[in-house]
Structures are given as C-alpha cells and as structure tokens.
Design a protein around this motif. Structure first.
Motif, PDB file in Angstrom:
ATOM      1  N   VAL A 123       0.916  -1.195   0.125  1.00 11.69           N
ATOM      2  CA  VAL A 123       0.033   0.122   0.157  1.00 11.69           C
ATOM      3  C   VAL A 123       0.884   1.064   0.011  1.00 11.69           C
ATOM      4  CG1 VAL A 123      -1.805   1.370   1.199  1.00 11.69           C
ATOM      5  CG2 VAL A 123      -1.834  -1.181   1.142  1.00 11.69           C
ATOM      6  N   ASP A 124       0.414   2.118  -0.862  1.00 11.27           N
ATOM      7  CA  ASP A 124       1.288   3.435  -1.015  1.00 11.27           C
ATOM      8  C   ASP A 124       0.476   4.495  -0.071  1.00 11.27           C
ATOM      9  OD1 ASP A 124       3.400   2.358  -2.531  1.00 11.27           O
ATOM     10  OD2 ASP A 124       2.299   2.921  -4.281  1.00 11.27           O
ATOM     11  N   VAL A 125       0.747   5.121   0.806  1.00  8.75           N
ATOM     12  CA  VAL A 125       0.026   5.971   1.906  1.00  8.75           C
ATOM     13  C   VAL A 125       0.801   7.334   1.774  1.00  8.75           C
ATOM     14  CG1 VAL A 125      -0.705   6.168   4.179  1.00  8.75           C
ATOM     15  CG2 VAL A 125      -0.255   3.898   3.262  1.00  8.75           C
ATOM     16  N   THR A 126      -0.334   8.316   1.661  1.00  8.42           N
ATOM     17  CA  THR A 126       0.082   9.687   1.706  1.00  8.42           C
ATOM     18  C   THR A 126      -0.572  10.219   2.934  1.00  8.42           C
ATOM     19  OG1 THR A 126       0.258   9.717  -0.630  1.00  8.42           O
ATOM     20  CG2 THR A 126       0.257  11.958   0.519  1.00  8.42           C
ATOM     21  N   ALA A 127       0.053  10.985   3.908  1.00  7.24           N
ATOM     22  CA  ALA A 127      -0.448  11.392   5.235  1.00  7.24           C
ATOM     23  C   ALA A 127       0.384  12.681   5.700  1.00  7.24           C
ATOM     24  CB  ALA A 127      -0.730  10.287   6.266  1.00  7.24           C
ATOM     25  N   HIS A 128      -0.221  13.140   6.683  1.00  7.13           N
ATOM     26  CA  HIS A 128       0.924  14.355   7.139  1.00  7.13           C
ATOM     27  C   HIS A 128       2.020  13.805   8.088  1.00  7.13           C
ATOM     28  CE1 HIS A 128      -3.294  15.925   6.415  1.00  7.13           C
ATOM     29  NE2 HIS A 128      -2.533  17.003   5.957  1.00  7.13           N
ATOM     30  N   LYS A 129       1.817  12.739   8.654  1.00  8.54           N
ATOM     31  CA  LYS A 129       2.920  12.390   9.620  1.00  8.54           C
ATOM     32  C   LYS A 129       2.690  10.919   9.772  1.00  8.54           C
ATOM     33  CE  LYS A 129       4.912  14.871  13.036  1.00  8.54           C
ATOM     34  NZ  LYS A 129       5.288  15.412  14.459  1.00  8.54           N
ATOM     35  N   PHE A 130       3.689  10.017  10.123  1.00  3.20           N
ATOM     36  CA  PHE A 130       3.815   8.740  10.535  1.00  3.20           C
ATOM     37  C   PHE A 130       4.851   8.430  11.472  1.00  3.20           C
ATOM     38  CE2 PHE A 130       3.112   9.198   5.643  1.00  3.20           C
ATOM     39  CZ  PHE A 130       2.705   8.249   5.459  1.00  3.20           C
ATOM     40  N   SER A 131       4.331   7.590  12.364  1.00  3.83           N
ATOM     41  CA  SER A 131       5.238   6.904  13.352  1.00  3.83           C
ATOM     42  C   SER A 131       6.443   6.055  12.664  1.00  3.83           C
ATOM     43  CB  SER A 131       4.490   6.239  14.264  1.00  3.83           C
ATOM     44  OG  SER A 131       4.033   4.649  13.728  1.00  3.83           O
ATOM     45  N   THR A 132       7.294   5.943  13.538  1.00  7.42           N
ATOM     46  CA  THR A 132       8.477   5.090  13.068  1.00  7.42           C
ATOM     47  C   THR A 132       8.226   3.781  12.552  1.00  7.42           C
ATOM     48  OG1 THR A 132       9.734   6.541  14.369  1.00  7.42           O
ATOM     49  CG2 THR A 132      10.940   4.480  13.394  1.00  7.42           C
ATOM     50  N   SER A 133       7.339   3.205  13.415  1.00  3.72           N
ATOM     51  CA  SER A 133       6.900   1.742  13.469  1.00  3.72           C
ATOM     52  C   SER A 133       5.969   1.628  12.225  1.00  3.72           C
ATOM     53  CB  SER A 133       6.317   1.135  14.630  1.00  3.72           C
ATOM     54  OG  SER A 133       5.315   1.876  14.878  1.00  3.72           O
ATOM     55  N   ALA A 134       5.183   2.505  12.025  1.00  4.20           N
ATOM     56  CA  ALA A 134       4.275   2.531  10.832  1.00  4.20           C
ATOM     57  C   ALA A 134       5.061   2.422   9.541  1.00  4.20           C
ATOM     58  CB  ALA A 134       3.206   3.554  10.939  1.00  4.20           C
ATOM     59  N   LEU A 135       5.951   3.405   9.309  1.00  2.16           N
ATOM     60  CA  LEU A 135       6.615   3.456   8.233  1.00  2.16           C
ATOM     61  C   LEU A 135       7.579   2.349   7.864  1.00  2.16           C
ATOM     62  CD1 LEU A 135       6.940   5.944   6.127  1.00  2.16           C
ATOM     63  CD2 LEU A 135       8.968   6.863   7.485  1.00  2.16           C
ATOM     64  N   ALA A 136       8.022   1.896   9.124  1.00  2.57           N
ATOM     65  CA  ALA A 136       8.740   0.541   8.835  1.00  2.57           C
ATOM     66  C   ALA A 136       8.007  -0.746   8.254  1.00  2.57           C
ATOM     67  CB  ALA A 136       9.648   0.149   9.892  1.00  2.57           C
ATOM     68  N   ALA A 137       6.916  -0.509   8.985  1.00  3.17           N
ATOM     69  CA  ALA A 137       5.801  -1.867   8.552  1.00  3.17           C
ATOM     70  C   ALA A 137       5.254  -1.493   7.120  1.00  3.17           C
ATOM     71  CB  ALA A 137       4.745  -1.765   9.423  1.00  3.17           C
ATOM     72  N   ILE A 138       5.057  -0.563   6.514  1.00  2.27           N
ATOM     73  CA  ILE A 138       4.549   0.041   5.218  1.00  2.27           C
ATOM     74  C   ILE A 138       5.761  -0.369   3.975  1.00  2.27           C
ATOM     75  CG2 ILE A 138       4.133   1.741   3.759  1.00  2.27           C
ATOM     76  CD1 ILE A 138       2.669   3.208   6.129  1.00  2.27           C
ATOM     77  N   GLU A 139       7.026   0.032   4.707  1.00  3.23           N
ATOM     78  CA  GLU A 139       8.090  -0.377   3.794  1.00  3.23           C
ATOM     79  C   GLU A 139       8.483  -1.855   3.443  1.00  3.23           C
ATOM     80  OE1 GLU A 139      10.921   2.414   4.988  1.00  3.23           O
ATOM     81  OE2 GLU A 139      10.159   4.107   3.887  1.00  3.23           O
ATOM     82  N   LYS A 140       8.172  -2.189   4.928  1.00  2.00           N
ATOM     83  CA  LYS A 140       8.475  -4.021   4.968  1.00  2.00           C
ATOM     84  C   LYS A 140       7.363  -4.653   3.914  1.00  2.00           C
ATOM     85  CE  LYS A 140       8.471  -7.853   7.882  1.00  2.00           C
ATOM     86  NZ  LYS A 140       7.771  -8.038   9.314  1.00  2.00           N
TER      87      LYS A 140
END
Length: 148
Positions: A123-140
């Motif tokens: 999933v490609d997500v566009t938002a105002h901010k990301f937590s570190t764990s969320a960004l890592a999970a999305i990229e994983k």
C-alpha cells in the motif's frame, strides 16, 4: 360547538395570587419577598453555582496543568484500518482524500499513521505524519509512506 365557546371544566382553574396590590389584600408591603437581602430586590437572579455566600466549588478546587496554544492535534489512523480500507476499496494507494471520503477523517483533520496492526498487501500511503513503526511496516510490505 365553536372554538370561541370552549371553556375549562368547572373548578379546574384558579385565579393566581395577586401580590403587591396594597396592604388590604394581605399580600402588600414586601409582596411576599420578606424584608432585606438580595432576593427581596428587583432584578435579582442567582448566579449558577452560587452557594449562599460560601466559597463556591469552582473556586475551592485547585487549578493545575497547562494547555499549550501551539499544540497540533492529529487524527490517528492505524495500519489495521489501512489494511481494511485497501481490501474494501481494492486500491493500492491511500491518500487523505480517500480517508475523508470513507469517513475515517474530517476534511480539516491532520492525519498521522500509527503502527498498530499489520499490513499484508503493498500500500502506498500519503499522510501528514507517520510513526517510525508504521513507516517501517509499510516499507516492509513493499509500499511507500509519503509526507504531505
């Protein structure tokens, strides 16, 4: 029977006690208000929270804390919500407009993606901010997280 002939049932109404109509009426003088005090004055209305001169509760309870005027509040969206949304819509890209149109955020909300749950699909997500764990999970999962 006409509307102008209707009257209440006999004995169902009483005349109100007329006060302030002289001492002969029995309700003159102070007009049932007693002698001195705030309640005897015209225009008196008791403030809400008034406790008869006792220190009111809102003044007895201590004040504490601080609210920053510069606080920025974000609407939290978790990964499991994004997963459900991508399954429901069948889209691989989720942006702010998608979240608003699906009722997950208001049109003036700032959105922060948090890391609860897991992503099973890319999933490609566009938002105002990301937590570190969320960004890592999305990229994983093979997707991307883009800040606005």
């Amino acid at each position: 029977m006409k509307l102008n002939t209707l009257t209440p049932a006999e004995g169902s109404t009483k005349n109100s006690k007329r006060i302030g109509r002289g001492t002969g009426s029995g309700r003159g003088g102070t007009s049932t208000r007693g002698h001195n005090g705030a309640k005897s004055r015209s225009g008196y209305s008791r403030k809400s929270g008034f406790e008869g001169g006792q220190m009111p509760l809102q003044r007895r309870v201590p004040k504490f804390g601080f609210t920053s005027p510069n606080r920025v509040e974000y609407k939290a969206i978790n990964l499991d919500t994004l997963q459900e949304l991508s399954e429901k819509t069948g889209e691989a890209t989720i942006n702010v407009e998608t979240l608003i149109s699906n009722g997950l955020a208001g049109k003036n909300d700032l959105i922060k993606v948090l890391g609860r749950g897991e992503l099973k699909s890319k999933v490609d997500v566009t938002a105002h901010k990301f937590s570190t764990s969320a960004l890592a999970a999305i990229e994983k999962a093979g997707g991307t997280g883009t800040n606005i």
